[in-house]
Design a protein around this motif. Structure first.
Motif, PDB file in Angstrom:
ATOM      1  N   VAL A  99       0.782  -1.271   0.118  1.00 52.48           N
ATOM      2  CA  VAL A  99       0.065   0.093   0.037  1.00 52.48           C
ATOM      3  C   VAL A  99       0.844   1.101  -0.153  1.00 52.48           C
ATOM      4  O   VAL A  99       0.582   2.422  -0.746  1.00 52.48           O
ATOM      5  N   ALA A 100       1.860   1.278   0.688  1.00 47.59           N
ATOM      6  CA  ALA A 100       2.829   2.566   0.768  1.00 47.59           C
ATOM      7  C   ALA A 100       3.326   2.836  -0.493  1.00 47.59           C
ATOM      8  O   ALA A 100       3.521   3.883  -0.636  1.00 47.59           O
ATOM      9  N   GLU A 101       3.564   1.765  -1.323  1.00 49.66           N
ATOM     10  CA  GLU A 101       4.444   1.879  -2.612  1.00 49.66           C
ATOM     11  C   GLU A 101       3.397   2.399  -3.502  1.00 49.66           C
ATOM     12  O   GLU A 101       3.616   3.104  -4.297  1.00 49.66           O
ATOM     13  N   ILE A 102       2.186   1.986  -3.542  1.00 49.97           N
ATOM     14  CA  ILE A 102       1.030   2.398  -4.489  1.00 49.97           C
ATOM     15  C   ILE A 102       0.773   3.906  -4.004  1.00 49.97           C
ATOM     16  O   ILE A 102       0.707   4.765  -4.916  1.00 49.97           O
ATOM     17  N   SER A 103       0.641   4.340  -2.618  1.00 56.48           N
ATOM     18  CA  SER A 103       0.483   5.465  -2.311  1.00 56.48           C
ATOM     19  C   SER A 103       1.466   6.398  -2.747  1.00 56.48           C
ATOM     20  O   SER A 103       1.005   7.423  -3.300  1.00 56.48           O
ATOM     21  N   GLY A 104       2.739   6.235  -2.487  1.00 55.27           N
ATOM     22  CA  GLY A 104       3.733   6.876  -3.088  1.00 55.27           C
ATOM     23  C   GLY A 104       3.944   7.140  -4.646  1.00 55.27           C
ATOM     24  O   GLY A 104       4.193   8.248  -5.004  1.00 55.27           O
ATOM     25  N   LEU A 105       3.460   6.179  -5.280  1.00 51.66           N
ATOM     26  CA  LEU A 105       3.579   6.351  -6.917  1.00 51.66           C
ATOM     27  C   LEU A 105       2.181   7.453  -7.037  1.00 51.66           C
ATOM     28  O   LEU A 105       2.474   8.032  -8.083  1.00 51.66           O
ATOM     29  N   ILE A 106       1.225   7.341  -6.325  1.00 48.72           N
ATOM     30  CA  ILE A 106       0.114   8.026  -6.764  1.00 48.72           C
ATOM     31  C   ILE A 106       0.408   9.454  -6.261  1.00 48.72           C
ATOM     32  O   ILE A 106       0.035  10.515  -6.883  1.00 48.72           O
ATOM     33  N   ASN A 107       0.763   9.654  -5.110  1.00 49.79           N
ATOM     34  CA  ASN A 107       1.316  11.050  -4.775  1.00 49.79           C
ATOM     35  C   ASN A 107       2.262  11.532  -5.781  1.00 49.79           C
ATOM     36  O   ASN A 107       2.283  12.857  -6.114  1.00 49.79           O
ATOM     37  N   THR A 108       3.268  11.043  -6.473  1.00 46.21           N
ATOM     38  CA  THR A 108       4.190  11.497  -7.212  1.00 46.21           C
ATOM     39  C   THR A 108       3.687  11.667  -8.441  1.00 46.21           C
ATOM     40  O   THR A 108       4.000  12.897  -9.003  1.00 46.21           O
ATOM     41  N   ASN A 109       3.045  10.703  -8.988  1.00 48.36           N
ATOM     42  CA  ASN A 109       2.529  10.786 -10.436  1.00 48.36           C
ATOM     43  C   ASN A 109       1.373  11.766 -10.541  1.00 48.36           C
ATOM     44  O   ASN A 109       1.039  12.256 -11.673  1.00 48.36           O
ATOM     45  N   VAL A 110       0.730  11.638  -9.867  1.00 50.19           N
ATOM     46  CA  VAL A 110      -0.698  12.404  -9.930  1.00 50.19           C
ATOM     47  C   VAL A 110      -0.842  13.357  -8.818  1.00 50.19           C
ATOM     48  O   VAL A 110      -1.086  14.760  -9.138  1.00 50.19           O
ATOM     49  N   THR A 111      -0.962  13.312  -7.446  1.00 44.25           N
ATOM     50  CA  THR A 111      -1.146  14.199  -6.631  1.00 44.25           C
ATOM     51  C   THR A 111      -0.366  15.465  -6.594  1.00 44.25           C
ATOM     52  O   THR A 111      -0.609  16.658  -6.629  1.00 44.25           O
ATOM     53  N   SER A 112       1.015  15.206  -6.682  1.00 40.62           N
ATOM     54  CA  SER A 112       1.841  16.208  -6.650  1.00 40.62           C
ATOM     55  C   SER A 112       1.690  17.017  -8.088  1.00 40.62           C
ATOM     56  O   SER A 112       1.788  18.188  -7.868  1.00 40.62           O
ATOM     57  N   CYS A 113       1.323  16.320  -9.328  1.00 41.38           N
ATOM     58  CA  CYS A 113       1.042  17.153 -10.476  1.00 41.38           C
ATOM     59  C   CYS A 113       0.080  18.276 -10.183  1.00 41.38           C
ATOM     60  O   CYS A 113       0.047  19.461 -10.726  1.00 41.38           O
ATOM     61  N   ILE A 114      -0.974  17.685  -9.884  1.00 37.00           N
ATOM     62  CA  ILE A 114      -2.170  18.612  -9.757  1.00 37.00           C
ATOM     63  C   ILE A 114      -2.031  19.752  -8.771  1.00 37.00           C
ATOM     64  O   ILE A 114      -2.362  20.835  -9.065  1.00 37.00           O
ATOM     65  N   LEU A 115      -1.483  19.444  -7.526  1.00 46.37           N
ATOM     66  CA  LEU A 115      -1.203  20.548  -6.564  1.00 46.37           C
ATOM     67  C   LEU A 115      -0.375  21.367  -7.132  1.00 46.37           C
ATOM     68  O   LEU A 115      -0.282  22.687  -6.981  1.00 46.37           O
ATOM     69  N   ASN A 116       0.925  21.001  -7.916  1.00 42.92           N
ATOM     70  CA  ASN A 116       1.646  21.850  -8.374  1.00 42.92           C
ATOM     71  C   ASN A 116       1.187  22.833  -9.668  1.00 42.92           C
ATOM     72  O   ASN A 116       1.370  23.880  -9.665  1.00 42.92           O
ATOM     73  N   ILE A 117       0.329  22.244 -10.483  1.00 42.63           N
ATOM     74  CA  ILE A 117      -0.354  23.053 -11.423  1.00 42.63           C
ATOM     75  C   ILE A 117      -1.180  23.966 -10.555  1.00 42.63           C
ATOM     76  O   ILE A 117      -1.126  25.190 -10.945  1.00 42.63           O
TER      77      ILE A 117
END
Length: 164
Positions: A99-117
């Motif tokens: 779960v931590a690995e999946i959460s990390g890749l979602i945070n990096t690939n998706v969440t961080s992208c959206i929040l930075n935009i």
């Protein structure tokens, strides 16, 4: 020609490194985001490194905003693509991915992208014709063609799954 300002993510290696070294003119300003410090900064005075761990989206957004402040951004290039540790191996099994690995890749690939935009919107609005370019990069991975085909198949199923 007017000097442009770039905000490029994933600049330390692979495609992000190539984009940073070959796309902007030497007179352009580049804010380059990566976890590890690129080894080419001394020879590229126009690149301002912004250290940030995109797996911690809120901290990353704050670090980046602190660095770019109110600067006009002409090009926002999010070149990030991390995957599970064994995603391109014969041992890959999504059901047993931690779960931590999946959460990390979602945070990096998706969440961080959206929040930075979201965080850079006012910077982008200052440009006459700003561009947002999103790249889910796997080019830096050493994979076989079979692995790439498997990725494409999984990517298609993932997209269809979200449509329902």
């Amino acid at each position: 020609m007017e000097k442009k300002t770039y905000l490029i993510f994933g600049i330390s290696k692979g495609l992000g490194r190539a984009i940073t070294l070959h796309l902007p003119d030497p007179s352009d300003v580049v804010f380059g985001v990566s976890r590890s410090k690129p080894d080419y900064l001394e020879d590229n005075a126009n690149v301002c490194w912004v250290p940030a761990d995109l797996s911690n989206p809120v901290e990353a957004v704050n670090a980046i905003k602190d660095r770019i402040k109110n600067t006009k951004i002409d090009y926002f290039i999010y070149n990030v693509g991390i995957w599970e540790n064994n995603a391109f191996s014969d041992d890959y099994d999504f059901a047993s991915s931690p779960v931590a690995e999946i959460s990390g890749l979602i945070n990096t690939n998706v969440t961080s992208c959206i929040l930075n935009i979201q965080s850079a919107l006012e910077n982008l609005k200052q440009a006459e014709n700003a561009k947002i370019i999103l790249i889910g990069s796997t080019w830096g991975l050493t994979t076989t063609m079979e692995g790439r085909l498997r990725f494409q198949q999984q990517n298609l199923r993932f997209g269809v799954w979200f449509m329902h």
